[in-house]
Design a protein around this motif. Structure first.
Motif, short mmCIF file in Angstrom:
data_model
loop_
_atom_site.label_atom_id
_atom_site.label_comp_id
_atom_site.label_asym_id
_atom_site.label_seq_id
_atom_site.Cartn_x
_atom_site.Cartn_y
_atom_site.Cartn_z
N HIS A 105 0.85 -1.19 0.00
CA HIS A 105 0.00 0.00 0.00
C HIS A 105 0.88 1.24 0.00
CE1 HIS A 105 -3.46 -2.48 1.04
NE2 HIS A 105 -2.67 -3.07 1.91
N PHE A 106 0.33 2.34 -0.52
CA PHE A 106 1.00 3.63 -0.39
C PHE A 106 0.89 4.08 1.06
CE2 PHE A 106 -0.10 4.16 -4.97
CZ PHE A 106 1.17 4.41 -5.44
N VAL A 107 1.88 4.84 1.53
CA VAL A 107 1.79 5.47 2.84
C VAL A 107 2.23 6.92 2.71
CG1 VAL A 107 2.15 3.38 4.21
CG2 VAL A 107 4.11 4.72 3.52
N PRO A 108 1.63 7.81 3.50
CA PRO A 108 2.09 9.20 3.50
C PRO A 108 3.48 9.26 4.12
CG PRO A 108 0.19 8.90 4.95
CD PRO A 108 0.50 7.58 4.35
N THR A 109 4.24 10.25 3.73
CA THR A 109 5.59 10.40 4.25
C THR A 109 5.69 11.68 5.05
OG1 THR A 109 6.33 11.50 2.27
CG2 THR A 109 6.57 9.11 2.31
N ASP A 110 6.77 11.81 5.80
CA ASP A 110 6.96 12.99 6.63
C ASP A 110 7.74 14.09 5.93
OD1 ASP A 110 9.36 11.70 6.59
OD2 ASP A 110 9.71 11.83 8.73
N LYS A 111 8.13 13.86 4.67
CA LYS A 111 8.88 14.86 3.92
C LYS A 111 8.00 15.45 2.84
CE LYS A 111 13.10 12.70 4.95
NZ LYS A 111 14.33 12.42 4.99
N THR A 112 8.30 16.65 2.40
CA THR A 112 7.54 17.29 1.35
C THR A 112 7.80 16.58 0.04
OG1 THR A 112 7.79 19.38 2.47
CG2 THR A 112 7.11 19.47 0.17
N ASP A 113 6.71 16.18 -0.62
CA ASP A 113 6.80 15.49 -1.90
C ASP A 113 6.13 16.33 -2.97
OD1 ASP A 113 8.12 12.99 -1.27
OD2 ASP A 113 6.32 12.51 -0.12
N THR A 114 6.48 16.07 -4.20
CA THR A 114 5.92 16.82 -5.31
C THR A 114 4.52 16.36 -5.66
OG1 THR A 114 6.78 15.28 -6.95
CG2 THR A 114 8.21 17.13 -6.31
N GLY A 115 4.14 15.17 -5.20
CA GLY A 115 2.84 14.64 -5.53
C GLY A 115 2.86 13.84 -6.83
N ALA A 116 3.91 13.99 -7.63
CA ALA A 116 3.99 13.30 -8.91
C ALA A 116 4.24 11.81 -8.73
CB ALA A 116 5.11 13.90 -9.76
N ASN A 117 4.66 11.40 -7.54
CA ASN A 117 4.97 9.99 -7.32
C ASN A 117 3.84 9.22 -6.66
OD1 ASN A 117 5.08 11.03 -4.81
ND2 ASN A 117 7.19 10.53 -4.40
N GLY A 118 2.64 9.80 -6.60
CA GLY A 118 1.50 9.06 -6.09
C GLY A 118 1.29 9.18 -4.59
N ILE A 119 2.10 9.96 -3.89
CA ILE A 119 1.93 10.12 -2.45
C ILE A 119 1.03 11.32 -2.21
CG2 ILE A 119 3.10 10.57 -0.27
CD1 ILE A 119 5.55 9.20 -1.46
N PRO A 120 -0.03 11.15 -1.40
CA PRO A 120 -0.93 12.27 -1.15
C PRO A 120 -0.23 13.41 -0.42
CG PRO A 120 -1.45 10.43 0.28
CD PRO A 120 -0.40 9.95 -0.68
N GLN A 121 -0.65 14.64 -0.71
CA GLN A 121 -0.09 15.81 -0.05
C GLN A 121 -1.14 16.48 0.81
OE1 GLN A 121 1.23 18.10 -3.48
NE2 GLN A 121 3.32 17.80 -2.77
N ASN A 122 -0.69 17.18 1.84
CA ASN A 122 -1.55 18.01 2.68
C ASN A 122 -2.79 17.30 3.20
OD1 ASN A 122 0.23 20.09 2.10
ND2 ASN A 122 -0.91 20.68 0.29
N GLY A 123 -2.63 16.04 3.59
CA GLY A 123 -3.74 15.31 4.20
C GLY A 123 -4.78 14.84 3.22
N ALA A 124 -4.55 14.93 1.93
CA ALA A 124 -5.52 14.47 0.95
C ALA A 124 -5.70 12.96 1.06
CB ALA A 124 -5.06 14.83 -0.46
N ALA A 125 -6.85 12.47 0.70
CA ALA A 125 -7.12 11.04 0.76
C ALA A 125 -6.24 10.31 -0.24
CB ALA A 125 -8.58 10.77 0.45
N ALA A 126 -5.74 9.17 0.17
CA ALA A 126 -4.90 8.36 -0.73
C ALA A 126 -5.75 7.71 -1.80
CB ALA A 126 -4.18 7.28 0.09
N PRO A 127 -5.26 7.67 -3.04
CA PRO A 127 -6.02 7.02 -4.10
C PRO A 127 -6.12 5.52 -3.86
CG PRO A 127 -3.84 7.64 -4.87
CD PRO A 127 -3.98 8.18 -3.48
N ASN A 128 -7.19 4.91 -4.33
CA ASN A 128 -7.38 3.47 -4.20
C ASN A 128 -6.95 2.80 -5.50
OD1 ASN A 128 -8.16 0.89 -3.77
ND2 ASN A 128 -10.31 1.34 -3.43
N TYR A 129 -5.84 2.05 -5.44
CA TYR A 129 -5.34 1.39 -6.64
C TYR A 129 -5.69 -0.08 -6.68
CZ TYR A 129 -2.72 5.59 -7.49
OH TYR A 129 -2.38 6.89 -7.74
N GLY A 130 -6.65 -0.49 -5.89
CA GLY A 130 -7.15 -1.84 -5.96
C GLY A 130 -6.34 -2.82 -5.26
#
Length: 130
Positions: A105-130
């Motif tokens: 599963h994806f997990v949020p990280t503690d570092k600032t990410d660009t969002g281009a790698n599939g990690i949610p930013q700013n508390g956004a809900a994680a996408p469901n990839y099945g």
């Protein structure tokens, strides 16, 4: 002997489908780096060699997992002892940790990410990839 584990960390490279040498099976081998506090209170990084079957490997690639993507993997942990053959540690024993992944599963990280790698930013809900 193996144990079932959950490991959270970051991918060390982009996933790439590979073919097994002795069969036509396809898989993805991806190292996950996981940092945790050691007994001395300092952070220690452990690298886990993770093996994803064809189905899970295709899911990784389709979901857009890239270098440094935050992941949680679930699977069988095996330890493989070896002796360094060259370099500064030549002749010294060590252990390689391998995980045969059953799910991820994806997990949020503690570092600032660009969002281009599939990690949610700013508390956004994680996408469901099945």
């Amino acid at each position: 002997m193996s144990a079932i584990v959950n490991v959270m960390g970051r991918s060390t490279k982009d996933p790439e489908m590979q073919k097994a040498k002795n069969s036509s099976n396809e898989y993805v081998s991806l190292d996950i780096s996981s940092t945790q506090r050691g007994q001395d209170g300092n952070n220690e990084t452990t690298f886990y060699e993770c093996y994803f079957n064809k189905f899970l490997g295709q899911r990784l690639i389709k979901a857009g997992v890239k270098y440094r993507t935050g992941l949680m993997v679930y699977g069988d942990l095996e330890f493989h002892p070896y002796i360094h053959k060259s370099g500064a540690k030549a002749g010294q024993p060590d252990v390689k940790a391998k995980i045969n992944v059953k799910d991820w599963h994806f997990v949020p990280t503690d570092k600032t990410d660009t969002g281009a790698n599939g990690i949610p930013q700013n508390g956004a809900a994680a996408p469901n990839y099945g």
